[in-house]
Design a protein around this motif. Structure first.
Motif, PDB file in Angstrom:
ATOM      1  N   GLY A  14     -15.016 -32.216 -35.325  1.00  0.00           N
ATOM      2  CA  GLY A  14     -14.426 -33.540 -35.452  1.00  0.00           C
ATOM      3  C   GLY A  14     -14.079 -34.050 -34.067  1.00  0.00           C
ATOM      4  O   GLY A  14     -13.898 -33.263 -33.135  1.00  0.00           O
ATOM      5  N   THR A  15     -14.004 -35.364 -33.935  1.00  0.00           N
ATOM      6  CA  THR A  15     -13.712 -35.956 -32.616  1.00  0.00           C
ATOM      7  C   THR A  15     -12.654 -37.052 -32.688  1.00  0.00           C
ATOM      8  O   THR A  15     -12.303 -37.640 -31.671  1.00  0.00           O
ATOM      9  N   GLY A  16     -12.139 -37.333 -33.889  1.00  0.00           N
ATOM     10  CA  GLY A  16     -11.247 -38.475 -34.079  1.00  0.00           C
ATOM     11  C   GLY A  16      -9.793 -38.187 -33.742  1.00  0.00           C
ATOM     12  O   GLY A  16      -9.386 -37.051 -33.508  1.00  0.00           O
ATOM     13  N   SER A  17      -8.998 -39.236 -33.729  1.00  0.00           N
ATOM     14  CA  SER A  17      -7.565 -39.109 -33.471  1.00  0.00           C
ATOM     15  C   SER A  17      -6.840 -38.843 -34.799  1.00  0.00           C
ATOM     16  O   SER A  17      -7.449 -38.401 -35.767  1.00  0.00           O
ATOM     17  N   ALA A  18      -5.545 -39.137 -34.859  1.00  0.00           N
ATOM     18  CA  ALA A  18      -4.761 -38.760 -36.041  1.00  0.00           C
ATOM     19  C   ALA A  18      -5.158 -39.533 -37.300  1.00  0.00           C
ATOM     20  O   ALA A  18      -5.061 -39.016 -38.408  1.00  0.00           O
ATOM     21  N   PHE A  19      -5.598 -40.792 -37.126  1.00  0.00           N
ATOM     22  CA  PHE A  19      -5.970 -41.600 -38.293  1.00  0.00           C
ATOM     23  C   PHE A  19      -7.428 -42.050 -38.194  1.00  0.00           C
ATOM     24  O   PHE A  19      -7.700 -43.233 -38.001  1.00  0.00           O
ATOM     25  N   PRO A  20      -8.334 -41.121 -38.325  1.00  0.00           N
ATOM     26  CA  PRO A  20      -9.746 -41.527 -38.177  1.00  0.00           C
ATOM     27  C   PRO A  20     -10.229 -42.267 -39.422  1.00  0.00           C
ATOM     28  O   PRO A  20      -9.710 -42.053 -40.522  1.00  0.00           O
ATOM     29  N   SER A  21     -11.189 -43.173 -39.224  1.00  0.00           N
ATOM     30  CA  SER A  21     -11.764 -43.822 -40.399  1.00  0.00           C
ATOM     31  C   SER A  21     -13.251 -43.532 -40.522  1.00  0.00           C
ATOM     32  O   SER A  21     -13.812 -43.655 -41.605  1.00  0.00           O
ATOM     33  N   ARG A  22     -13.883 -43.134 -39.425  1.00  0.00           N
ATOM     34  CA  ARG A  22     -15.318 -42.842 -39.488  1.00  0.00           C
ATOM     35  C   ARG A  22     -15.620 -41.442 -38.981  1.00  0.00           C
ATOM     36  O   ARG A  22     -16.778 -41.089 -38.786  1.00  0.00           O
ATOM     37  N   SER A  23     -14.584 -40.684 -38.680  1.00  0.00           N
ATOM     38  CA  SER A  23     -14.800 -39.357 -38.102  1.00  0.00           C
ATOM     39  C   SER A  23     -13.759 -38.405 -38.693  1.00  0.00           C
ATOM     40  O   SER A  23     -12.868 -38.831 -39.420  1.00  0.00           O
ATOM     41  N   TYR A  24     -13.889 -37.131 -38.364  1.00  0.00           N
ATOM     42  CA  TYR A  24     -12.869 -36.151 -38.744  1.00  0.00           C
ATOM     43  C   TYR A  24     -11.982 -35.932 -37.520  1.00  0.00           C
ATOM     44  O   TYR A  24     -12.388 -36.167 -36.383  1.00  0.00           O
ATOM     45  N   ASN A  25     -10.742 -35.460 -37.757  1.00  0.00           N
ATOM     46  CA  ASN A  25      -9.819 -35.228 -36.637  1.00  0.00           C
ATOM     47  C   ASN A  25     -10.431 -34.252 -35.621  1.00  0.00           C
ATOM     48  O   ASN A  25     -11.150 -33.332 -35.986  1.00  0.00           O
ATOM     49  N   ALA A  26     -10.057 -34.432 -34.372  1.00  0.00           N
ATOM     50  CA  ALA A  26     -10.650 -33.626 -33.294  1.00  0.00           C
ATOM     51  C   ALA A  26     -10.388 -32.124 -33.485  1.00  0.00           C
ATOM     52  O   ALA A  26      -9.242 -31.687 -33.590  1.00  0.00           O
ATOM     53  N   CYS A  27     -11.468 -31.363 -33.551  1.00  0.00           N
ATOM     54  CA  CYS A  27     -11.395 -29.901 -33.541  1.00  0.00           C
ATOM     55  C   CYS A  27     -12.797 -29.394 -33.205  1.00  0.00           C
ATOM     56  O   CYS A  27     -13.777 -30.116 -33.408  1.00  0.00           O
ATOM     57  N   TYR A  28     -12.890 -28.203 -32.662  1.00  0.00           N
ATOM     58  CA  TYR A  28     -14.204 -27.725 -32.224  1.00  0.00           C
ATOM     59  C   TYR A  28     -14.218 -26.216 -32.138  1.00  0.00           C
ATOM     60  O   TYR A  28     -13.174 -25.568 -32.018  1.00  0.00           O
ATOM     61  N   ALA A  29     -15.430 -25.690 -32.207  1.00  0.00           N
ATOM     62  CA  ALA A  29     -15.626 -24.247 -32.032  1.00  0.00           C
ATOM     63  C   ALA A  29     -16.412 -24.032 -30.750  1.00  0.00           C
ATOM     64  O   ALA A  29     -17.319 -24.806 -30.427  1.00  0.00           O
ATOM     65  N   ILE A  30     -16.044 -23.000 -30.003  1.00  0.00           N
ATOM     66  CA  ILE A  30     -16.817 -22.606 -28.818  1.00  0.00           C
ATOM     67  C   ILE A  30     -17.509 -21.298 -29.182  1.00  0.00           C
ATOM     68  O   ILE A  30     -16.862 -20.348 -29.636  1.00  0.00           O
ATOM     69  N   ARG A  31     -18.830 -21.276 -29.024  1.00  0.00           N
ATOM     70  CA  ARG A  31     -19.575 -20.061 -29.322  1.00  0.00           C
ATOM     71  C   ARG A  31     -20.115 -19.476 -28.018  1.00  0.00           C
ATOM     72  O   ARG A  31     -20.764 -20.177 -27.252  1.00  0.00           O
ATOM     73  N   VAL A  32     -19.804 -18.210 -27.782  1.00  0.00           N
ATOM     74  CA  VAL A  32     -20.357 -17.496 -26.618  1.00  0.00           C
ATOM     75  C   VAL A  32     -20.900 -16.177 -27.157  1.00  0.00           C
ATOM     76  O   VAL A  32     -20.134 -15.317 -27.585  1.00  0.00           O
ATOM     77  N   GLY A  33     -22.233 -16.027 -27.170  1.00  0.00           N
ATOM     78  CA  GLY A  33     -22.815 -14.847 -27.802  1.00  0.00           C
ATOM     79  C   GLY A  33     -22.389 -14.794 -29.254  1.00  0.00           C
ATOM     80  O   GLY A  33     -22.507 -15.776 -29.986  1.00  0.00           O
ATOM     81  N   SER A  34     -21.839 -13.656 -29.668  1.00  0.00           N
ATOM     82  CA  SER A  34     -21.442 -13.527 -31.079  1.00  0.00           C
ATOM     83  C   SER A  34     -19.997 -13.968 -31.305  1.00  0.00           C
ATOM     84  O   SER A  34     -19.509 -13.921 -32.423  1.00  0.00           O
ATOM     85  N   LEU A  35     -19.326 -14.389 -30.236  1.00  0.00           N
ATOM     86  CA  LEU A  35     -17.911 -14.732 -30.380  1.00  0.00           C
ATOM     87  C   LEU A  35     -17.716 -16.226 -30.685  1.00  0.00           C
ATOM     88  O   LEU A  35     -18.294 -17.083 -30.020  1.00  0.00           O
ATOM     89  N   LEU A  36     -16.916 -16.490 -31.683  1.00  0.00           N
ATOM     90  CA  LEU A  36     -16.606 -17.883 -32.053  1.00  0.00           C
ATOM     91  C   LEU A  36     -15.118 -18.104 -31.849  1.00  0.00           C
ATOM     92  O   LEU A  36     -14.301 -17.314 -32.330  1.00  0.00           O
ATOM     93  N   TRP A  37     -14.789 -19.172 -31.164  1.00  0.00           N
ATOM     94  CA  TRP A  37     -13.392 -19.493 -30.872  1.00  0.00           C
ATOM     95  C   TRP A  37     -13.124 -20.885 -31.431  1.00  0.00           C
ATOM     96  O   TRP A  37     -13.638 -21.886 -30.914  1.00  0.00           O
ATOM     97  N   LEU A  38     -12.342 -20.954 -32.505  1.00  0.00           N
ATOM     98  CA  LEU A  38     -12.059 -22.252 -33.114  1.00  0.00           C
ATOM     99  C   LEU A  38     -10.785 -22.834 -32.522  1.00  0.00           C
ATOM    100  O   LEU A  38      -9.758 -22.153 -32.464  1.00  0.00           O
ATOM    101  N   THR A  39     -10.848 -24.074 -32.070  1.00  0.00           N
ATOM    102  CA  THR A  39      -9.661 -24.769 -31.562  1.00  0.00           C
ATOM    103  C   THR A  39      -9.256 -25.852 -32.552  1.00  0.00           C
ATOM    104  O   THR A  39      -9.988 -26.823 -32.742  1.00  0.00           O
TER     105      THR A  39
END
Ligand SMILES: [Zn+2]
Length: 273
Positions: A14-39
């Motif tokens: 997601g990339t939106g702010s607190a009240f998104p209307s066309r997107s989901y709230n900002a959050c992302y996963a970082i993948r390095v090799g087999s490791l996934l880090w969700l923020t």
């Protein structure tokens, strides 16, 4: 996904702010090799279609970071934890889930789970979840990654940022939904990639009123980034009404910052280099 792939990719759920209307709230996963880090997890069970679109199975998630205890970041994680507890009860999630959060955010997450889960789910949550403090100065080694936490310098909440040092020597610094400001710029200095908030263009400040909400503009962030040796700037947690947002945000940033600027849309994946 190849186990030998050691560069990092950032998967924007997601990339939106607190009240998104066309997107989901900002959050992302970082993948390095087999490791996934969700923020962060965004604000609700919209995290599930976002994960599915990114081809991430919740059972793959073992490292989850909550930057701060605001609605638009915490509730998606409550849903993910509930799903993982469910998988654990079915024997499908044998290992721990490590939850990185500062004291305030960890307390909020525990309490929401306690108050909203069935008792059997909450007791299983206590077995499967291991909280790891993400207060300023805490650091962890995850395989060949190092994660160091610092104060993101928010004006209205206890918010942690992190610096992830990658196996190839590069670094990703993230500020939760906080912008790059004079309060946190020394923590960010020298980052190869910076992921931070920018609510709207400076040109649109009278439309979106970012300063009233403790948020900042593309220009504000770009000006500081140009002074502290950042290579690539990724701006998220912004309004989602502007047509051609990626194009016009990048045009404003380019007036002040000469490095690469990415304005991601939901579901996009960027390789960090
Ligand atoms: Zn937020």
């Amino acid at each position: 996904m190849s186990e030998t792939k050691k560069y990092a990719e950032v998967i924007f759920l997601g990339t939106g702010s607190a009240f998104p209307s066309r997107s989901y709230n900002a959050c992302y996963a970082i993948r390095v090799g087999s490791l996934l880090w969700l923020t962060d997890g965004g604000g609700g069970n919209g995290i599930f279609p976002a994960l599915a679109k990114a081809d991430i199975n919740p059972a793959e998630l073992h490292h989850i970071f909550l930057s701060h205890a605001h609605t638009d970041h915490i509730f998606g994680l409550v849903w993910i934890i509930r799903k993982i507890v469910h998988l654990r009860m079915q024997g499908l999630y044998p290992d721990s889930i490590y939850i990185y959060a500062n004291s305030e955010a960890a307390h909020a997450l525990r309490e929401i789970c306690r108050l909203t889960f069935l008792e059997s789910y909450y007791l299983t949550f206590l077995q499967v979840a291991e909280f790891r403090p993400a207060n300023p100065g805490d650091s962890y080694q995850l395989k060949d990654l190092t994660i160091e936490f610092f104060d993101a310098g928010s004006e209205n909440v206890s918010q942690s940022g992190f610096r992830m040092s990658l196996p190839d020597g590069k670094s990703i610094v993230a500020l939760g939904d906080e912008a790059l400001t004079t309060k946190n710029m020394m923590e960010v200095k020298g980052a190869d990639t910076l992921i931070c908030g920018a609510f709207c263009r400076y040109a649109d400040r009278n439309v979106y009123k970012p300063y009233e909400k403790h948020h900042w503009t593309v220009k504000d962030v770009a000006e500081i980034a140009s002074k502290i040796d950042v290579n690539m700037l990724i701006l998220i947690h912004s309004e989602d009404q502007t047509p051609d947002k990626s194009l016009v945000y990048r045009a404003e940033a380019a007036e002040y910052f000469k490095g690469r600027v990415i304005i991601p849309n939901d579901g996009e994946i960027y390789r960090v280099e």
